[in-house]
Design a protein around this motif. Structure first.
Motif: not given
Length: 241
Positions: A24-29, A155-160
């Motif tokens: 929850d609350g993450q930043t994703l690219a 900048v993202a916590d996780v990139a998909l």
């Protein structure tokens, strides 16, 4: 001299790839342009994970019922950092109702913000958007008689991301326009998961053909038969001019 082998980055499936990464609350690219080059299986797995209050960096938010539109329907996205939002009615409805936060970016600025994030550049000046709503609240500066807006890196916590082919070390090859925002998203993510249609052994891809080095990719998901929907399919009538 013995053979050197690298640890395979291939995981069982999209759900396994995200299980211990997303929260929850993450930043994703998320890579893609419209429905071209989107990580379909990873987006579906993200929806199934139930994580919420997400900030998603993506050129747009898919369409109603597909791509990132799935996460809008389930209200898992709190904020979009986007450029083009005109293909998704639910996106429009949530934004106009004040239910979805939107950080709007000119398309080139969005690409450069991601590239800067991946390159470790904290901010840059661009003339794009000066004197418009895009520049409100941002620092401006004059260089050689021309005005510029200061834009910060993303900048993202996780990139998909989505690619056509990968070797087991994570070196990626994209197909034509499906490359779009994917390399920039991958580089801007602290952790990157790549969904690919083909997986080959290390050495099977000519080094000169690698579009994104495996150093940027942490996990690979094999999805050999994605839907690849067409966003706007327009054809003329048979025999028409």
């Amino acid at each position: 001299m013995g053979n050197r082998t690298s640890r395979s980055k291939l995981v069982a499936d999209a759900h396994a790839a995200l299980a211990d990464l997303v929260a929850d609350g993450q930043t994703l690219a998320v890579g893609g342009f419209g429905l071209c080059g989107i990580p379909e299986a990873l987006i579906a797995a993200l929806r199934d994970s139930g994580v919420k209050d997400l900030t998603v960096i993506s050129n747009n938010a898919g369409v109603d019922g597909f791509g990132l539109g799935l996460l809008l329907e389930t209200r898992q996205i709190r904020k979009m950092i986007s450029s083009y939002v005109g293909e998704n009615k639910e996106f429009e409805r949530q934004f106009l109702a004040g239910e979805l936060e939107l950080e709007f970016n000119p398309q080139g600025t969005l690409a450069e913000r991601l590239r800067a994030g991946g390159a470790g550049i904290p901010a840059f000046y661009t003339a794009t958007g000066y004197g418009t709503v895009v520049a409100e609240g941002k620092e401006t500066r004059e260089f050689n008689g021309k005005h510029y807006v200061l834009e910060t890196a993303l900048v993202a916590d996780v990139a998909l991301v989505k690619a056509w082919k990968a070797d087991t070390a994570g070196n990626l090859v994209f197909r034509k326009t499906a490359r779009n925002f994917n390399p920039a998203c991958a580089m801007a993510g602290k952790v990157c998961v790549a969904e690919v249609e083909e997986v080959v052994e290390v050495g099977a891809i000519d080094p000169d053909q690698v579009h994104l080095p495996g150093i940027y990719v942490d996990r690979i998901v094999h999805n050999p038969a994605p839907e690849k929907r067409i966003e706007q399919r327009t054809v003329r009538q048979q025999g028409g001019k």
